[in-house]
Design a protein around this motif. Structure first.
Motif, mmCIF file in Angstrom:
data_model
loop_
_atom_site.group_PDB
_atom_site.id
_atom_site.type_symbol
_atom_site.label_atom_id
_atom_site.label_comp_id
_atom_site.label_asym_id
_atom_site.label_seq_id
_atom_site.Cartn_x
_atom_site.Cartn_y
_atom_site.Cartn_z
ATOM 1 N N VAL A 7 4.347 5.732 -5.634
ATOM 2 C CA VAL A 7 5.170 5.858 -7.064
ATOM 3 C C VAL A 7 3.617 6.632 -7.253
ATOM 4 C CG1 VAL A 7 4.263 4.640 -8.698
ATOM 5 C CG2 VAL A 7 4.930 3.057 -6.772
ATOM 6 N N TRP A 8 2.863 6.434 -6.957
ATOM 7 C CA TRP A 8 1.469 7.301 -6.915
ATOM 8 C C TRP A 8 2.086 9.228 -7.085
ATOM 9 C CZ3 TRP A 8 -2.463 8.185 -9.983
ATOM 10 C CH2 TRP A 8 -3.142 9.424 -9.278
ATOM 11 N N TYR A 9 2.572 9.265 -5.480
ATOM 12 C CA TYR A 9 3.303 10.616 -5.665
ATOM 13 C C TYR A 9 4.343 11.130 -6.611
ATOM 14 C CZ TYR A 9 0.335 11.104 -1.065
ATOM 15 O OH TYR A 9 -0.762 11.225 -0.013
ATOM 16 N N ALA A 10 5.424 9.807 -6.768
ATOM 17 C CA ALA A 10 6.052 9.886 -8.084
ATOM 18 C C ALA A 10 6.285 10.625 -9.230
ATOM 19 C CB ALA A 10 7.018 9.234 -8.468
ATOM 20 N N LEU B 215 1.433 -0.965 -0.026
ATOM 21 C CA LEU B 215 0.006 -0.185 -0.458
ATOM 22 C C LEU B 215 1.122 1.671 0.103
ATOM 23 C CD1 LEU B 215 -2.918 -0.773 2.562
ATOM 24 C CD2 LEU B 215 -2.683 -0.991 -0.047
ATOM 25 N N PHE B 216 1.824 1.475 0.765
ATOM 26 C CA PHE B 216 2.593 2.587 0.506
ATOM 27 C C PHE B 216 3.594 2.415 -0.372
ATOM 28 C CE2 PHE B 216 2.079 2.884 5.266
ATOM 29 C CZ PHE B 216 1.479 4.025 5.674
ATOM 30 N N VAL C 49 6.373 11.556 -2.101
ATOM 31 C CA VAL C 49 7.354 10.387 -2.728
ATOM 32 C C VAL C 49 8.169 9.393 -2.019
ATOM 33 C CG1 VAL C 49 8.603 11.454 -3.829
ATOM 34 C CG2 VAL C 49 8.158 8.959 -4.444
ATOM 35 N N PHE C 50 9.196 9.921 -1.492
ATOM 36 C CA PHE C 50 9.790 9.994 -0.183
ATOM 37 C C PHE C 50 9.464 9.288 0.939
ATOM 38 C CE2 PHE C 50 12.359 12.112 -3.640
ATOM 39 C CZ PHE C 50 12.843 11.315 -4.208
ATOM 40 N N ILE D 270 1.020 0.143 -14.448
ATOM 41 C CA ILE D 270 -0.048 1.141 -15.113
ATOM 42 C C ILE D 270 0.220 2.693 -14.926
ATOM 43 C CG2 ILE D 270 -1.966 1.899 -14.796
ATOM 44 C CD1 ILE D 270 -2.513 -1.124 -14.783
ATOM 45 N N ILE D 271 0.877 3.413 -13.725
ATOM 46 C CA ILE D 271 0.890 4.254 -12.783
ATOM 47 C C ILE D 271 2.743 4.649 -13.590
ATOM 48 C CG2 ILE D 271 1.298 5.759 -10.685
ATOM 49 C CD1 ILE D 271 -0.074 3.259 -8.662
#
Length: 205
Positions: A31-34, A25-26, A41-42, A187-188
């Motif tokens: 990857v979504w935040y990236a 989940l994290f 992301v970090f 996909i992301i």
């Protein structure tokens, strides 16, 4: 179908299954935040990778553990690098890699592969085809993480390649949740590349 996908977990401790789900989940959040070019992301990535370091050590997957240990270090470096500013302007925005940076990424790719081969050979881990694929994905992800920490758009290309390889790799290793994670990662990553490309084009225009 579900029994086939998750039969590998029959003998796993519940604690490890829960940890893997939290790490997944994290990892997805990271990857979504990236993709959104967001500094979160970090920290989210650090939580995921630190859990994976522990789990992969327990599962005796040395190559994967080395990758995630490296992610921890590069996440700290990337966190610092992304927050650097000059006169309240981001010092290192999204950009294309220079020739020097591309050469460095090739160097990181090759040396990390050699390192994993030496580690696997020393611990006599070349007992399955997955170990050989591990050496390839380690090189790809090491170079990709370095480029991401540098905020270079080419990082997404390496993530896409590595993620696609990792989907069947983790399923064959018996970690279905992680395999599903890499499907979503792929996909992301595609959308991340397209979004960073749009940001770069807007800035250049």
């Amino acid at each position: 179908m579900l029994e086939y996908l998750f039969a590998q977990y029959e003998n796993y401790p519940t604690f490890e299954i829960i940890l893997e789900i939290i790490a997944v989940l994290f990892g997805l959040l990271s990857v979504w935040y990236a993709k959104k070019n967001n500094i979160l992301v970090f920290p989210t990535g650090l939580i995921s990778t630190m859990i994976y370091v522990y789990l992969l050590w327990k599962w005796s997957l040395l190559g994967d553990m080395i990758i995630n240990g490296y992610y921890v270090i590069m996440s700290i470096y990337g966190w610092y690098h992304w927050t650097r500013k000059k006169e309240n302007v981001i010092e290192f925005p999204i950009d294309k890699a220079t020739i020097t940076e591309r050469n460095w990424s090739v160097f990181i790719f090759i040396t990390s592969m050699i390192f994993v081969v030496l580690v696997y050979d020393y611990f006599d881990k070349f007992t399955s085809w997955t170990a050989y694929v591990d050496t390839l994905t380690t090189g790809i992800f090491f170079a990709g993480m370095w480029l991401m920490a540098k905020r270079k758009i080419e990082n997404w290309i390496l993530w896409i390649i590595g993620d696609i390889i990792s989907v069947p790799l983790y399923f064959c290793k018996g970690y279905t949740f992680t395999s599903i994670q890499y499907i979503i990662f792929t996909i992301i990553a595609v959308y991340g590349y397209l979004e960073w490309k749009r940001i770069l084009q807007r800035r250049n225009n």
